[in-house]
Enzyme design. Structure first.
Site, mmCIF file in Angstrom:
data_model
loop_
_atom_site.group_PDB
_atom_site.id
_atom_site.type_symbol
_atom_site.label_atom_id
_atom_site.label_comp_id
_atom_site.label_asym_id
_atom_site.label_seq_id
_atom_site.Cartn_x
_atom_site.Cartn_y
_atom_site.Cartn_z
ATOM 1 N N LYS A 170 -3.028 4.370 7.240
ATOM 2 C CA LYS A 170 -3.185 4.899 8.598
ATOM 3 C C LYS A 170 -3.133 6.430 8.593
ATOM 4 C CE LYS A 170 -0.937 0.801 10.453
ATOM 5 N NZ LYS A 170 -0.534 0.179 9.163
ATOM 6 N N CYS A 185 -8.348 -12.805 18.544
ATOM 7 C CA CYS A 185 -8.965 -11.580 19.052
ATOM 8 C C CYS A 185 -10.304 -11.436 18.342
ATOM 9 C CB CYS A 185 -8.100 -10.363 18.714
ATOM 10 S SG CYS A 185 -6.345 -10.537 19.124
ATOM 11 N N ASP A 223 -7.136 3.520 10.532
ATOM 12 C CA ASP A 223 -6.740 2.897 9.274
ATOM 13 C C ASP A 223 -7.945 3.132 8.356
ATOM 14 O OD1 ASP A 223 -5.301 1.479 7.392
ATOM 15 O OD2 ASP A 223 -4.762 -0.128 8.770
ATOM 16 N N ARG A 266 0.820 -1.210 0.000
ATOM 17 C CA ARG A 266 0.000 0.000 0.000
ATOM 18 C C ARG A 266 0.849 1.253 0.000
ATOM 19 N NH1 ARG A 266 -3.709 -0.484 4.431
ATOM 20 N NH2 ARG A 266 -4.991 -1.454 2.837
ATOM 21 N N TYR A 267 1.902 1.225 0.816
ATOM 22 C CA TYR A 267 2.794 2.376 0.897
ATOM 23 C C TYR A 267 3.959 2.141 -0.054
ATOM 24 C CZ TYR A 267 0.235 3.134 5.280
ATOM 25 O OH TYR A 267 -0.740 3.330 6.224
ATOM 26 N N CYS A 317 -2.982 -18.008 14.631
ATOM 27 C CA CYS A 317 -2.564 -17.254 15.815
ATOM 28 C C CYS A 317 -2.651 -18.183 17.027
ATOM 29 C CB CYS A 317 -3.472 -16.050 16.049
ATOM 30 S SG CYS A 317 -3.219 -14.729 14.846
ATOM 31 N N ARG A 336 -8.423 -9.087 10.265
ATOM 32 C CA ARG A 336 -8.161 -10.042 9.184
ATOM 33 C C ARG A 336 -8.915 -11.354 9.407
ATOM 34 N NH1 ARG A 336 -2.442 -8.862 9.194
ATOM 35 N NH2 ARG A 336 -2.897 -6.778 8.451
ATOM 36 N N ARG A 378 7.207 0.186 1.547
ATOM 37 C CA ARG A 378 7.148 -0.941 2.471
ATOM 38 C C ARG A 378 5.975 -1.860 2.183
ATOM 39 N NH1 ARG A 378 5.551 3.811 4.502
ATOM 40 N NH2 ARG A 378 4.023 3.984 6.176
ATOM 41 N N CYS A 431 -10.638 -9.116 15.265
ATOM 42 C CA CYS A 431 -9.555 -9.266 14.287
ATOM 43 C C CYS A 431 -9.909 -8.620 12.945
ATOM 44 C CB CYS A 431 -9.244 -10.743 14.061
ATOM 45 S SG CYS A 431 -7.944 -11.005 12.830
ATOM 46 N N ASP A 450 -11.062 -1.098 13.618
ATOM 47 C CA ASP A 450 -11.489 -1.158 12.222
ATOM 48 C C ASP A 450 -12.969 -1.560 12.132
ATOM 49 O OD1 ASP A 450 -8.962 -0.491 11.317
ATOM 50 O OD2 ASP A 450 -8.310 -2.577 11.120
HETATM 51 C C1 LIG Z 1 0.360 -0.668 9.004
HETATM 52 C C2 LIG Z 1 0.863 -1.042 7.709
HETATM 53 C C3 LIG Z 1 2.198 -0.857 7.376
HETATM 54 C C4 LIG Z 1 3.196 -0.253 8.334
HETATM 55 O O1 LIG Z 1 2.876 1.080 8.602
HETATM 56 P P1 LIG Z 1 3.804 1.962 9.545
HETATM 57 O O2 LIG Z 1 3.079 3.254 9.706
HETATM 58 O O3 LIG Z 1 5.132 2.089 8.862
HETATM 59 O O4 LIG Z 1 3.939 1.217 10.846
HETATM 60 C C5 LIG Z 1 2.600 -1.226 6.116
HETATM 61 N N1 LIG Z 1 1.746 -1.748 5.221
HETATM 62 C C6 LIG Z 1 0.442 -1.925 5.509
HETATM 63 C C7 LIG Z 1 -0.451 -2.472 4.469
HETATM 64 C C8 LIG Z 1 -0.034 -1.588 6.767
HETATM 65 O O5 LIG Z 1 -1.333 -1.795 7.059
#
Ligand SMILES: *Cc1c(COP(=O)(O)O)cnc(C)c1O
Length: 396
Positions: free
Chosen positions: A345, A137, A338, A120-121, A133, A142, A124, A140, A301
């Site tokens: 986020k 929870c 989120d 998404r980002y 798990c 997911r 990363r 959850c 969520d």
């Molecule tokens: C939460 C999340 C991350 C990590 O986010 P940070 O703000 O760097 O902790 C990376 N990818 C996805 C899809 C996420 O939901």
């Protein structure tokens, strides 16, 4: 020395399982094998309400019921509203779907670049490496794929995910999640971390895990050795209530810290669990004493069947307002939503800027007192309406 008086006062060691040999109790495989996963087992120890009993019966088609004996013991059987109980014992409300609720509340499927890889980002990825798990929870995010109760049919695949990361040089940060990556065997974890470490553009590796909380026995010296070997590996744990801060968790976080694993905590704001300032303050203080830095506080969520656990966003803002300035800065997590549908986020903060005009910024401190700070060297700074961030004059 950890201040013993700060630990859960009522926690009684092996509790319901006092007859079990200590060596078994401390063995994570024994804990997993003896999880509470059927309604008859739960009823052996707790007097269930009709909503809970029904929830237990129906949980198999949504998200499995499963609680390690260690974590189950943290439930006070005399308190029907116990904060641990609310997190892991299903309720019939889970089977209801409010209009705003979704099966994939943060839109992960839309960002699924490869099986198990949520990209998404730009820099990363989230790498889902298992669907299991140690305990589940009830809120959850997911639940569609975790515990395999629904028809999702998630089969974690290492090779295709690794190949994706290898072939995308923009990925500098990999977050292992699932399910809980620390349920993987040491051999698999060693392999996975080794492969990730061998990718030159991967700078930062972290693991999201609730194992230290559900199953602290799993944090063995052997596991710590593997984390150390591939270090630095960062870890985000998931503690929601001060009652989870037991001697076992403290010892597990100490082992991780001594293996060089920096620890953060991600809490979820949950109604009747931690949606009040005093509880949250006690939690973040205990976390700091365990070398854990509160990282995120998540607004729950919009996962299907979670309405009974969700709290008003204004409550979360009020909690952060009650922490910031009133306690150690390190103890204050970033409150985030989120964004439903896949926006990622978004930080939610109390308003500290009272006014921002051409000449100055008018700010409110933690006590509500008003202060003024001129904009850059007296030169009015245009704040673009296009969504650009204002400059550095009053940042940080
Ligand atoms: C939460 C999340 C991350 C990590 O986010 P940070 O703000 O760097 O902790 C990376 N990818 C996805 C899809 C996420 O939901």
């Amino acid at each position: 020395m950890y201040p013993q008086d700060k630990l859960s006062q009522w926690y009684q060691g092996q509790g319901h399982w006092a007859d079990v040999p200590e060596a078994d109790w401390k063995n994570w495989k024994w804990q997993l094998k003896n999880r509470i996963s059927r309604v008859e087992q739960v009823e052996q120890y707790l007097k269930l309400s009709p909503e809970e009993r029904q929830g237990c019966y129906f949980s198999g088609s949504k998200l499995a019921l499963s609680v390690t004996p260690y974590f189950f013991n943290l439930i006070d059987p005399n308190d029907p509203d116990d904060p641990i109980r609310r997190q892991v014992i299903p309720r019939s409300e889970e089977m209801e779907t409010a209009p705003e609720e979704l099966l994939d509340p943060v839109g992960e499927e839309g960002s699924m670049a490869e099986k198990g890889i949520v990209h998404r980002y730009p820099d990363r990825v989230l790498f889902l490496v298992t669907d299991r798990c140690a305990s589940y929870c009830r809120y959850c995010t997911r639940s569609r794929l975790v515990s395999n109760a629904q028809d999702y049919n998630f089969h974690p695949e290492f090779e295709s995910g690794l190949k994706y990361i290898e072939s995308h040089p923009e990925i500098r940060d990999v977050l292992l999640s699932g399910g809980d990556p620390l349920l993987l065997s040491e051999r698999k974890l060693d392999y996975l971390l080794g492969r990730l470490r061998a990718i030159p553009h991967v700078e930062f590796i972290r693991i999201g895990s609730r194992i230290p909380v559900f199953l602290p026995q799993r944090i063995t010296p052997e596991l710590c050795e593997i984390l150390k070997k591939h270090g630095p590996i960062w870890m985000s744990i998931h503690v929601n209530h001060p009652n989870e801060c037991t001697e076992e968790l403290r010892a597990a976080t100490e082992r991780l810290s001594f293996a060089g694993v920096p620890l953060g905590n991600q809490s979820v704001l949950l109604k009747g669990v931690n949606d009040d300032l005093q509880t949250m303050k006690q939690l973040v203080h205990r976390l700091l004493m365990m070398r854990v830095r509160p990282y995120y506080l998540y607004q729950c969520d919009l996962i299907t069947g979670s309405a009974h656990l969700r709290t008003d966003v204004r409550k979360g803002i009020e909690i952060i307002r009650g922490l910031r300035g009133h306690t150690t800065g390190y103890a204050v997590p970033q409150y985030v939503i989120d964004a439903p549908g896949g926006g990622g986020k978004v930080p939610i903060n109390p308003e500290y800027i009272q006014e921002l005009n051409d000449d100055e910024v008018v700010i409110r401190n933690f006590e509500g007192k008003i202060y003024r700070y001129p904009l850059v060297n007296g030169v009015p700074m245009a704040i673009s309406a296009s969504g650009d961030e204002p400059g550095g004059a009053f940042c940080g």
